[in-house]
Design an enzyme around this catalytic site. Structure first.
Site, short mmCIF file in Angstrom:
data_model
loop_
_atom_site.label_atom_id
_atom_site.label_comp_id
_atom_site.label_asym_id
_atom_site.label_seq_id
_atom_site.Cartn_x
_atom_site.Cartn_y
_atom_site.Cartn_z
N GLU A 69 -6.21 -12.53 0.74
CA GLU A 69 -7.17 -11.48 1.07
C GLU A 69 -8.11 -11.25 -0.11
O GLU A 69 -7.66 -10.82 -1.18
CB GLU A 69 -6.44 -10.17 1.40
CG GLU A 69 -5.46 -10.30 2.56
CD GLU A 69 -4.62 -9.05 2.76
OE1 GLU A 69 -4.89 -8.03 2.09
OE2 GLU A 69 -3.69 -9.08 3.58
N ASP A 92 -7.62 -1.75 -1.50
CA ASP A 92 -8.57 -2.65 -0.84
C ASP A 92 -9.97 -2.20 -1.19
O ASP A 92 -10.34 -1.03 -0.96
CB ASP A 92 -8.39 -2.59 0.68
CG ASP A 92 -7.04 -3.10 1.15
OD1 ASP A 92 -6.42 -3.88 0.40
OD2 ASP A 92 -6.61 -2.72 2.25
N HIS A 114 0.81 -1.22 0.00
CA HIS A 114 0.00 0.00 0.00
C HIS A 114 0.84 1.26 0.00
O HIS A 114 0.37 2.33 -0.42
CB HIS A 114 -0.95 0.00 1.19
CG HIS A 114 -2.18 -0.82 0.99
ND1 HIS A 114 -3.30 -0.36 0.33
CD2 HIS A 114 -2.46 -2.10 1.35
CE1 HIS A 114 -4.23 -1.30 0.32
NE2 HIS A 114 -3.74 -2.37 0.92
N HIS A 155 -7.92 -7.38 -1.54
CA HIS A 155 -6.68 -6.66 -1.86
C HIS A 155 -6.25 -6.96 -3.30
O HIS A 155 -6.01 -8.11 -3.66
CB HIS A 155 -5.60 -7.11 -0.88
CG HIS A 155 -4.25 -6.50 -1.11
ND1 HIS A 155 -3.61 -5.72 -0.16
CD2 HIS A 155 -3.40 -6.55 -2.17
CE1 HIS A 155 -2.42 -5.33 -0.64
NE2 HIS A 155 -2.28 -5.82 -1.85
#
Length: 229
Positions: free
Chosen positions: A203, A141, A134, A206
């Protein structure tokens, strides 16, 4: 070191740009700002230009199959200070769930709990060779908003530290509700992959383009976005 962190970075110099929030759904205030994360006047709603261009394209793909649905951006650019704050916060949440304090932990137990945190959260590294995804402006996300403006239930919340965060957790479930969760996750994956993103293996929310994880998952030797501290 995680496998994707071994990928070489050749920074392309593309700017970090503001996300046009009117084109997406967002939470306001930002969830991490509510927790007190130290953005120091910097907005989390920024991405590299090429990443933003592809996210806008992904929303077009979404609306081709689900008219009036939108992508909801939960988080995008994350300064290193915010990454560290959220890692520490996640560790405190694990301790609270276990009913423990740091003083009660043996070194082995403390290490095990940190490993649990790092299954979801990247280490807040300031090493230019291993930036958190990030912090490159190349990871985002997201979830989905339906035509009624409601957040779509994906079976688990973003950032949950449990097996339910695994993208295919509900894939083999015989429960029709859980199968619907899987189908929604697949819809999100499909529109993002079509726009050239890759999805984090652990995830469902993501996605990235151009960073080390993207390069690793797409079998490319070099990433094009490094950290922006």
């Amino acid at each position: 070191m995680k496998p994707y962190q071994q990928i070489q970075i050749t920074e392309c110099g593309e700017p970090l740009v503001e996300i046009p929030l009117e084109k997406f759904a967002v939470e306001s205030p930002h969830p991490y700002q509510l927790l007190g994360a130290p953005y120091q006047g910097r907005s989390p709603y920024h991405l590299r230009q090429g990443v933003l261009d592809r996210l806008l394209q992904a929303q077009i793909y979404l609306q081709q199959s689900r008219p009036q649905w939108r992508i909801q951006i939960f988080d995008a650019y994350r300064p290193i200070a915010v990454q560290k704050f959220m890692v520490d916060y996640a560790f405190s949440q694990v301790l609270q769930a276990e009913g423990l304090t740091v003083e009660q932990l043996s070194p082995d137990r403390q290490q095990a709990l940190w490993q649990q945190v790092y299954q979801i959260w990247a280490i807040p590294s300031t090493d230019p060779k291993t930036p958190p995804p990030h912090s490159t402006g190349a990871a985002v996300d997201i979830t989905l908003i339906d035509a009624a403006g409601m957040t779509v239930n994906m079976g688990s919340p973003i950032d949950e530290m449990s097996a339910r965060s695994q993208p295919d957790y509900f894939a083999t479930s015989a429960d029709p509700v859980e199968q619907e969760y899987h189908e929604r996750r697949q819809l999100l994956r499909d529109i993002m992959l079509k726009a050239e993103f890759t999805r984090h293996p652990g995830e469902w929310w993501h996605f990235s383009f151009g960073d080390q994880m993207w390069a690793w998952l797409s079998d490319r030797p070099v990433a094009q976005y490094g950290g922006i501290l």
